[in-house]
Design a protein around this motif. Structure first.
Motif, PDB file in Angstrom:
ATOM      1  N   UNK A  46     -12.490  19.390  37.211  1.00  0.00           N
ATOM      2  CA  UNK A  46     -12.624  18.414  36.135  1.00  0.00           C
ATOM      3  C   UNK A  46     -14.052  18.382  35.582  1.00  0.00           C
ATOM      4  N   UNK A  47     -15.008  18.765  36.391  1.00  0.00           N
ATOM      5  CA  UNK A  47     -16.410  18.781  35.951  1.00  0.00           C
ATOM      6  C   UNK A  47     -16.722  19.921  34.982  1.00  0.00           C
ATOM      7  N   UNK A  48     -15.992  21.022  35.076  1.00  0.00           N
ATOM      8  CA  UNK A  48     -16.344  22.214  34.314  1.00  0.00           C
ATOM      9  C   UNK A  48     -16.463  21.989  32.808  1.00  0.00           C
ATOM     10  N   UNK A  49     -15.514  21.317  32.152  1.00  0.00           N
ATOM     11  CA  UNK A  49     -15.670  21.131  30.700  1.00  0.00           C
ATOM     12  C   UNK A  49     -16.896  20.296  30.319  1.00  0.00           C
ATOM     13  N   UNK A  50     -17.409  19.517  31.267  1.00  0.00           N
ATOM     14  CA  UNK A  50     -18.580  18.674  31.007  1.00  0.00           C
ATOM     15  C   UNK A  50     -19.902  19.392  31.277  1.00  0.00           C
ATOM     16  N   UNK A  58     -17.089  11.587  23.877  1.00  0.00           N
ATOM     17  CA  UNK A  58     -16.085  12.217  23.009  1.00  0.00           C
ATOM     18  C   UNK A  58     -16.693  13.043  21.879  1.00  0.00           C
ATOM     19  N   UNK A  59     -17.853  12.647  21.390  1.00  0.00           N
ATOM     20  CA  UNK A  59     -18.460  13.382  20.275  1.00  0.00           C
ATOM     21  C   UNK A  59     -18.888  14.796  20.673  1.00  0.00           C
ATOM     22  N   UNK A  60     -19.045  15.057  21.971  1.00  0.00           N
ATOM     23  CA  UNK A  60     -19.444  16.379  22.445  1.00  0.00           C
ATOM     24  C   UNK A  60     -18.256  17.265  22.840  1.00  0.00           C
ATOM     25  N   UNK A  61     -17.059  16.726  22.760  1.00  0.00           N
ATOM     26  CA  UNK A  61     -15.885  17.433  23.268  1.00  0.00           C
ATOM     27  C   UNK A  61     -15.001  17.913  22.125  1.00  0.00           C
ATOM     28  N   UNK A  68      -8.475  20.693  28.324  1.00  0.00           N
ATOM     29  CA  UNK A  68      -8.811  21.087  29.693  1.00  0.00           C
ATOM     30  C   UNK A  68      -9.043  19.857  30.565  1.00  0.00           C
ATOM     31  N   UNK A  69      -9.736  18.876  30.044  1.00  0.00           N
ATOM     32  CA  UNK A  69     -10.006  17.646  30.788  1.00  0.00           C
ATOM     33  C   UNK A  69      -8.703  16.922  31.097  1.00  0.00           C
ATOM     34  N   UNK A  70      -7.842  16.809  30.112  1.00  0.00           N
ATOM     35  CA  UNK A  70      -6.555  16.147  30.298  1.00  0.00           C
ATOM     36  C   UNK A  70      -5.735  16.841  31.389  1.00  0.00           C
ATOM     37  N   UNK A  71      -5.720  18.171  31.364  1.00  0.00           N
ATOM     38  CA  UNK A  71      -4.951  18.917  32.368  1.00  0.00           C
ATOM     39  C   UNK A  71      -5.547  18.773  33.768  1.00  0.00           C
ATOM     40  N   UNK A  72      -6.858  18.790  33.867  1.00  0.00           N
ATOM     41  CA  UNK A  72      -7.488  18.617  35.186  1.00  0.00           C
ATOM     42  C   UNK A  72      -7.285  17.200  35.701  1.00  0.00           C
TER      43      UNK A  72
END
Length: 126
Positions: A46-50, A58-61, A68-72
């Motif tokens: 879950x950390x990887x996309x961050x 949210x403005x950075x995503x 990816x975050x939702x799936x993790x």
């Protein structure tokens, strides 16, 4: 085995996972240790996309990172619910119990706006 009392959505997730696991004959692999390990791995994923974002708000995503975050997040929840099912833990009750402990460790009137761990302010005047 006793069935923990889950709020409706968690019970549905539990039942979906029970069916999924049964169809694949995977229950033999779903020991509490293996489920806790898988939960930890998924939480790390879950950390990887961050990674390398300034704040991760949210403005950075972009859409791919949000997906990816939702799936993790789903993976983390699924393994947590599965672990609770295997150990007969009522997650709702566990949260209620833990919040009683958290409220005692972090009284709102003493810690409001302060992110330190309880042990860092426990014996200090604020």
């Amino acid at each position: 085995m006793n069935t923990p009392e889950f709020p409706n959505d968690l019970a549905q997730i539990r039942d979906i996972m029970r069916q999924f696991v049964s169809e694949r004959d995977w229950d033999q692999f779903h020991t509490p240790k293996n489920l806790a390990t898988a939960l930890s791995v998924e939480a790390s994923e879950l950390l990887e996309p961050f990674q390398w974002l300034v704040s991760g708000d949210a403005s950075e995503l972009d859409e791919a990172k949000l997906t990816a975050i939702r799936h993790e997040m789903a993976d983390v929840l699924v393994y947590l619910v599965r672990l609770a099912d295997k150990l007969d833990v009522d997650l709702f009750q566990a949260v209620q119990e833990k919040m009683v402990l958290n409220r005692a460790k972090y009284p709102a009137d003493k810690v409001r706006g302060d992110s330190r761990k309880y042990s860092e302010y426990k014996d200090k005047d604020r």
